[in-house]
Enzyme design. Structure first.
Site, PDB file in Angstrom:
ATOM      1  N   PRO A 140      23.105  45.629 -12.894  1.00 10.98           N
ATOM      2  CG  PRO A 140      21.946  47.236 -11.397  1.00 10.98           C
ATOM      3  CD  PRO A 140      22.330  45.646 -11.647  1.00 10.98           C
ATOM      4  CB  THR A 170      11.287  40.555 -19.629  1.00 12.69           C
ATOM      5  OG1 THR A 170      11.973  40.929 -20.436  1.00 12.69           O
ATOM      6  CG2 THR A 170       9.778  40.250 -20.515  1.00 12.69           C
ATOM      7  CB  CYS A 244      17.025  29.456 -17.389  1.00 11.19           C
ATOM      8  SG  CYS A 244      16.743  28.303 -15.776  1.00 11.19           S
ATOM      9  CB  ALA A 248      15.048  31.617 -22.971  1.00  9.71           C
ATOM     10  CD  GLN A 285      17.582  43.842 -63.760  1.00  8.07           C
ATOM     11  OE1 GLN A 285      18.567  44.134 -63.553  1.00  8.07           O
ATOM     12  NE2 GLN A 285      17.147  43.194 -64.945  1.00  8.07           N
ATOM     13  N   GLY A 346       9.041  56.732 -46.555  1.00  8.50           N
ATOM     14  CA  GLY A 346       8.482  57.699 -45.789  1.00  8.50           C
ATOM     15  C   GLY A 346       7.330  56.860 -44.876  1.00  8.50           C
ATOM     16  CD  GLU A 369      17.228  34.541 -23.047  1.00 10.81           C
ATOM     17  OE1 GLU A 369      18.196  33.878 -22.786  1.00 10.81           O
ATOM     18  OE2 GLU A 369      16.210  34.481 -22.314  1.00 10.81           O
ATOM     19  CB  THR A 371      25.478  41.042 -26.880  1.00 12.76           C
ATOM     20  OG1 THR A 371      26.688  40.445 -26.779  1.00 12.76           O
ATOM     21  CG2 THR A 371      25.062  41.662 -25.657  1.00 12.76           C
TER      22      THR A 371
HETATM   23  P1  TGC Z   1      31.396  29.137 -17.527  1.00 13.15           P
HETATM   24  O1  TGC Z   1      31.922  29.657 -16.343  1.00 13.15           O
HETATM   25  O2  TGC Z   1      32.553  28.374 -18.327  1.00 13.15           O
HETATM   26  O3  TGC Z   1      30.373  27.798 -17.355  1.00 13.15           O
HETATM   27  C1  TGC Z   1      29.730  27.608 -15.951  1.00 13.15           C
HETATM   28  C2  TGC Z   1      29.043  26.481 -16.038  1.00 13.15           C
HETATM   29  O4  TGC Z   1      27.630  26.598 -16.876  1.00 13.15           O
HETATM   30  C3  TGC Z   1      27.750  25.488 -17.931  1.00 13.15           C
HETATM   31  N1  TGC Z   1      27.236  26.128 -19.073  1.00 13.15           N
HETATM   32  C4  TGC Z   1      26.194  25.945 -19.648  1.00 13.15           C
HETATM   33  N2  TGC Z   1      25.132  25.265 -19.068  1.00 13.15           N
HETATM   34  C5  TGC Z   1      23.938  25.205 -19.871  1.00 13.15           C
HETATM   35  N3  TGC Z   1      23.888  26.071 -20.848  1.00 13.15           N
HETATM   36  C6  TGC Z   1      24.851  26.755 -21.276  1.00 13.15           C
HETATM   37  N4  TGC Z   1      24.556  27.610 -22.414  1.00 13.15           N
HETATM   38  C7  TGC Z   1      25.715  26.810 -20.651  1.00 13.15           C
HETATM   39  N5  TGC Z   1      27.037  27.692 -20.889  1.00 13.15           N
HETATM   40  C8  TGC Z   1      27.910  27.222 -19.895  1.00 13.15           C
HETATM   41  C9  TGC Z   1      29.297  25.066 -18.129  1.00 13.15           C
HETATM   42  O5  TGC Z   1      29.286  23.874 -18.427  1.00 13.15           O
HETATM   43  C10 TGC Z   1      29.811  25.226 -16.688  1.00 13.15           C
HETATM   44  O6  TGC Z   1      29.321  24.292 -15.850  1.00 13.15           O
HETATM   45  P2  TGC Z   1      29.984  23.396 -14.574  1.00 13.15           P
HETATM   46  O7  TGC Z   1      29.354  22.323 -14.227  1.00 13.15           O
HETATM   47  O8  TGC Z   1      31.339  23.248 -15.373  1.00 13.15           O
HETATM   48  O9  TGC Z   1      30.093  24.537 -13.582  1.00 13.15           O
HETATM   49  O10 TGC Z   1      30.723  30.035 -18.298  1.00 13.15           O
HETATM   50  P3  TGC Z   1      30.823  30.177 -19.839  1.00 13.15           P
HETATM   51  O11 TGC Z   1      32.155  30.831 -19.956  1.00 13.15           O
HETATM   52  O12 TGC Z   1      30.311  29.270 -20.625  1.00 13.15           O
HETATM   53  O13 TGC Z   1      29.938  31.514 -19.895  1.00 13.15           O
HETATM   54  C11 TGC Z   1      30.439  32.938 -20.070  1.00 13.15           C
HETATM   55  C12 TGC Z   1      29.239  33.367 -21.120  1.00 13.15           C
HETATM   56  C13 TGC Z   1      29.701  34.814 -21.525  1.00 13.15           C
HETATM   57  C14 TGC Z   1      29.011  32.605 -22.540  1.00 13.15           C
HETATM   58  C15 TGC Z   1      28.065  33.582 -20.326  1.00 13.15           C
HETATM   59  O14 TGC Z   1      28.321  34.056 -19.286  1.00 13.15           O
HETATM   60  C16 TGC Z   1      26.716  34.079 -21.065  1.00 13.15           C
HETATM   61  O15 TGC Z   1      26.063  33.414 -21.679  1.00 13.15           O
HETATM   62  N6  TGC Z   1      26.712  35.443 -20.898  1.00 13.15           N
HETATM   63  C17 TGC Z   1      25.640  36.130 -21.385  1.00 13.15           C
HETATM   64  C18 TGC Z   1      24.399  36.302 -20.414  1.00 13.15           C
HETATM   65  C19 TGC Z   1      23.109  36.226 -20.822  1.00 13.15           C
HETATM   66  O16 TGC Z   1      22.704  35.792 -21.819  1.00 13.15           O
HETATM   67  N7  TGC Z   1      22.209  36.823 -19.990  1.00 13.15           N
HETATM   68  C20 TGC Z   1      20.654  36.806 -20.508  1.00 13.15           C
HETATM   69  C21 TGC Z   1      19.828  37.168 -19.244  1.00 13.15           C
HETATM   70  S1  TGC Z   1      18.078  36.735 -19.262  1.00 13.15           S
HETATM   71  C22 TGC Z   1      17.495  37.746 -20.697  1.00 13.15           C
HETATM   72  O17 TGC Z   1      18.107  38.367 -21.327  1.00 13.15           O
HETATM   73  C23 TGC Z   1      16.030  37.372 -20.642  1.00 13.15           C
HETATM   74  S2  TGC Z   1      15.490  38.245 -22.007  1.00 13.15           S
HETATM   75  C24 TGC Z   1      14.180  37.536 -22.061  1.00 13.15           C
HETATM   76  C25 TGC Z   1      13.182  37.842 -22.931  1.00 13.15           C
HETATM   77  O18 TGC Z   1      12.465  38.830 -22.959  1.00 13.15           O
HETATM   78  O19 TGC Z   1      12.830  37.114 -24.012  1.00 13.15           O
HETATM   79  P1  FAD Z   2      26.705  44.649 -21.473  1.00 15.71           P
HETATM   80  O1  FAD Z   2      27.166  43.328 -20.983  1.00 15.71           O
HETATM   81  O2  FAD Z   2      27.352  45.769 -20.721  1.00 15.71           O
HETATM   82  O3  FAD Z   2      27.571  44.734 -23.035  1.00 15.71           O
HETATM   83  C1  FAD Z   2      27.791  45.928 -23.468  1.00 15.71           C
HETATM   84  C2  FAD Z   2      28.492  45.678 -24.980  1.00 15.71           C
HETATM   85  O4  FAD Z   2      29.893  44.921 -24.687  1.00 15.71           O
HETATM   86  C3  FAD Z   2      27.735  44.858 -25.855  1.00 15.71           C
HETATM   87  O5  FAD Z   2      27.948  45.309 -27.079  1.00 15.71           O
HETATM   88  C4  FAD Z   2      28.566  43.506 -25.604  1.00 15.71           C
HETATM   89  O6  FAD Z   2      28.175  42.443 -26.855  1.00 15.71           O
HETATM   90  C5  FAD Z   2      29.592  43.923 -25.654  1.00 15.71           C
HETATM   91  N1  FAD Z   2      30.471  42.878 -25.029  1.00 15.71           N
HETATM   92  C6  FAD Z   2      30.463  42.297 -23.771  1.00 15.71           C
HETATM   93  N2  FAD Z   2      31.280  41.195 -23.449  1.00 15.71           N
HETATM   94  C7  FAD Z   2      32.370  41.307 -24.594  1.00 15.71           C
HETATM   95  C8  FAD Z   2      33.580  40.874 -24.973  1.00 15.71           C
HETATM   96  N3  FAD Z   2      34.087  39.898 -24.029  1.00 15.71           N
HETATM   97  N4  FAD Z   2      34.098  41.157 -25.916  1.00 15.71           N
HETATM   98  C9  FAD Z   2      33.705  42.324 -26.696  1.00 15.71           C
HETATM   99  N5  FAD Z   2      32.671  42.835 -26.652  1.00 15.71           N
HETATM  100  C10 FAD Z   2      31.918  42.328 -25.475  1.00 15.71           C
HETATM  101  N6  FAD Z   2      18.087  39.875 -18.163  1.00 15.71           N
HETATM  102  C11 FAD Z   2      17.491  39.069 -17.371  1.00 15.71           C
HETATM  103  O7  FAD Z   2      18.157  38.682 -16.375  1.00 15.71           O
HETATM  104  N7  FAD Z   2      15.927  39.002 -17.154  1.00 15.71           N
HETATM  105  C12 FAD Z   2      15.284  39.457 -18.326  1.00 15.71           C
HETATM  106  O8  FAD Z   2      14.148  39.167 -18.244  1.00 15.71           O
HETATM  107  C13 FAD Z   2      15.812  40.345 -19.055  1.00 15.71           C
HETATM  108  N8  FAD Z   2      15.148  40.927 -19.851  1.00 15.71           N
HETATM  109  C14 FAD Z   2      15.475  41.937 -20.922  1.00 15.71           C
HETATM  110  C15 FAD Z   2      14.636  42.741 -21.788  1.00 15.71           C
HETATM  111  C16 FAD Z   2      15.197  43.733 -22.454  1.00 15.71           C
HETATM  112  C17 FAD Z   2      14.370  44.603 -23.390  1.00 15.71           C
HETATM  113  C18 FAD Z   2      16.637  44.053 -22.584  1.00 15.71           C
HETATM  114  C19 FAD Z   2      17.171  44.923 -23.306  1.00 15.71           C
HETATM  115  C20 FAD Z   2      17.344  43.081 -21.936  1.00 15.71           C
HETATM  116  C21 FAD Z   2      16.975  42.171 -20.822  1.00 15.71           C
HETATM  117  N9  FAD Z   2      17.612  41.577 -20.149  1.00 15.71           N
HETATM  118  C22 FAD Z   2      17.248  40.580 -19.132  1.00 15.71           C
HETATM  119  C23 FAD Z   2      19.152  41.777 -20.047  1.00 15.71           C
HETATM  120  C24 FAD Z   2      19.803  41.319 -21.311  1.00 15.71           C
HETATM  121  O9  FAD Z   2      20.300  39.935 -21.047  1.00 15.71           O
HETATM  122  C25 FAD Z   2      21.221  42.104 -21.095  1.00 15.71           C
HETATM  123  O10 FAD Z   2      20.856  43.323 -21.711  1.00 15.71           O
HETATM  124  C26 FAD Z   2      22.440  41.610 -21.906  1.00 15.71           C
HETATM  125  O11 FAD Z   2      22.751  40.242 -21.465  1.00 15.71           O
HETATM  126  C27 FAD Z   2      23.504  42.426 -22.012  1.00 15.71           C
HETATM  127  O12 FAD Z   2      24.045  42.891 -21.071  1.00 15.71           O
HETATM  128  P2  FAD Z   2      24.205  44.410 -20.609  1.00 15.71           P
HETATM  129  O13 FAD Z   2      22.731  44.949 -21.423  1.00 15.71           O
HETATM  130  O14 FAD Z   2      24.722  44.682 -19.150  1.00 15.71           O
HETATM  131  O15 FAD Z   2      25.456  44.994 -21.587  1.00 15.71           O
END
Ligand code: TGC
Ligand code: FAD
Length: 389
Positions: A140, A170, A244, A248, A285, A346, A369, A371
């Protein structure tokens, strides 16, 4: 004049697919046309995930589609998985979300980080849709920064005791198991948590205006006890969940292409039939430029995802390339869906037409996944060598 091009595939990207990939696209496309499109508008209105479609999705081999047949899966390539996402999201992002989470976020970690016993126990049942999973990473207090994880697991004899909370999950209230990422003394680790375990609670998120045909939940862990056999032993650290996400996010680059195609198809028909100022809307156009712009952006997204898929299948795909395509293709689709909503006037504000549903769904797709900003910063870091997070 030569034969007209397919407006949804101006560069004939389909001709770059193998026979098998085309077959996958056709069979999922038929399923979407026959089973999804007739019900999905109502399901979205009602805020209902169409659970009745799960067994057919499973029968088509769409769950864990790239995992080897040994585990009851279809053993397809990455491009086929992308096409599955594209076709499902042509129906609705919620359905593609279901498949993404099950395949890339739940089956993939068991396959990539699990023991042979875990794989044999879970993967065939998950491919059959008998066991549904959810993936708990986001908390959260801030999903963009998963390294700041508060949920923790403590070793207690032969068990692990998990405490904490996850948000926006999800499938949370549908799931039989959750893949839960938690801090341990040895860094972040993943656990397979049956949702029937005492102390586990899932609470559905209501009042959503996006992904209404998908279940989204908060998860709570109050001294949830799982045996050592439920830990995923073959990964430690943030690279576990991020690995992972790469899978995805790859699929998500394809999904919004389907959503954008559905919107463009609808407005092509609509602007042809809608007569204003004595002529079809499509003969203006200003409208043609908008339609051409949509086709241009869809074409670029198709080529981007296909090349990404070819890189993936060759074992060369890099996370930064996935970030660029996830950013580009989500932005492309949300802009197109909003523009199509406008062109419908509309009529565009009701779910009788698909544009507003896709536009609203894409608000989630561009956020989850990673932002849009997160992916831009990943690309910026690659270009400059400077970490701006
Ligand atoms: P950093 O601390 O530098 O790296 C940690 C370790 O991870 C490795 N790595 C990766 N490995 C595989 N794939 C990637 N994309 C990777 N990115 C980094 C990296 O090499 C390192 O490995 P090691 O061996 O050195 O420990 O982490 P970072 O600075 O790269 O990460 C920062 C950042 C902001 C990019 C990362 O925290 C991030 O991606 N944040 C966003 C979180 C996010 O996307 N959450 C999604 C939650 S799940 C979801 O939303 C499901 S929705 C599904 C649906 O309904 O379809
Ligand atoms: P925050 O991280 O609080 O971000 C808020 C705002 O700040 C965003 O606009 C972001 O771009 C901005 N921001 C963040 N960092 C920076 C920066 N360094 N500089 C400038 N701007 C920045 N998560 C799971 O683990 N599993 C799931 O199955 C899953 N399913 C989801 C399904 C839905 C419908 C939704 C809406 C979300 C789901 N998520 C899931 C969570 C999703 O991955 C997060 O919502 C997303 O990663 C963003 O995190 P947050 O919502 O906490 O926003």
């Amino acid at each position: 004049m030569s034969a007209r091009l397919n407006p949804l595939d101006l560069y004939d990207v389909r001709s770059l697919l193998s026979d098998e990939e085309r077959m996958v696209q056709d069979s999922v496309g038929r399923f979407v046309d026959e089973k999804v499109l007739p019900i999905i508008g109502d399901a979205f209105d009602q805020g209902r995930f169409p659970k009745e479609l799960v067994s057919e999705i499973a029968n088509l081999g769409l769950l864990g589609a790239t995992i080897p047949e040994k585990y009851g899966c279809a053993g397809m390539n990455g491009v086929s998985y992308g096409l599955i996402c594209q076709e499902l999201e042509r129906g609705d992002s919620g359905l593609r979300s279901f498949a993404s989470v099950q395949s890339s976020l739940c089956m993939y970690p068991i396959y990539a980080y699990g023991t042979e016993e875990q794989k044999m126990h879970y993967l065939p049942k998950m491919a059959a849709g008998e066991v549904i999973g959810c993936f708990g990473l986001t908390e959260p207090h801030g999903g963009s920064d998963p390294a700041n994880m508060k949920t923790h697991a403590k070793k207690d004899g032969g068990d692990w005791v998990i405490n904490g909370a996850k948000m926006w999950i999800t499938n949370g209230n549908l799931a039989h198991i959750a893949i839960v990422w938690a801090q341990t003394e040895d860094g972040i680790q993943g656990f397979i948590v049956p949702t029937s375990t005492p102390g586990f609670t899932a609470q559905e998120v209501h009042k959503k205006m996006s992904l209404r045909a998908s279940v989204t939940s908060a998860l709570f862990f109050d001294n949830v006890r799982v045996p050592e056999a439920n830990r995923l032993p073959n990964v430690k650290g943030l690279k576990g969940p991020l690995g992972c996400l790469t899978q995805a996010r790859y699929g998500i680059t394809w999904g919004p292409i389907g959503a954008a195609q559905a919107c463009l198809k609808e407005v092509l028909d609509y602007t042809h039939d809608r007569v204003l100022f004595g002529r079809p809307l499509a003969s203006n156009q200003a409208i043609q430029i908008k339609l051409a712009e949509m086709a241009r952006r869809i074409t670029m997204a198709q080529l981007l995802s296909l090349q990404l898929g070819r890189l993936k299948d060759a074992g060369n795909m890099q996370p930064t390339q996935v970030s660029l395509a996830k950013w580009n293709n989500c932005r492309m689709a949300i802009d197109i869906a909003r523009e199509c909503r406008d062109i419908l006037g509309g009529a565009g504000i009701t779910t009788e037409h698909v544009a507003i549903r896709h536009a609203l769904n894409l608000e989630s797709v561009i956020t989850y996944e990673g932002t849009e900003t997160v992916h831009q910063l990943v690309v910026g870091r690659e270009l400059t060598g400077i970490n701006a997070f």
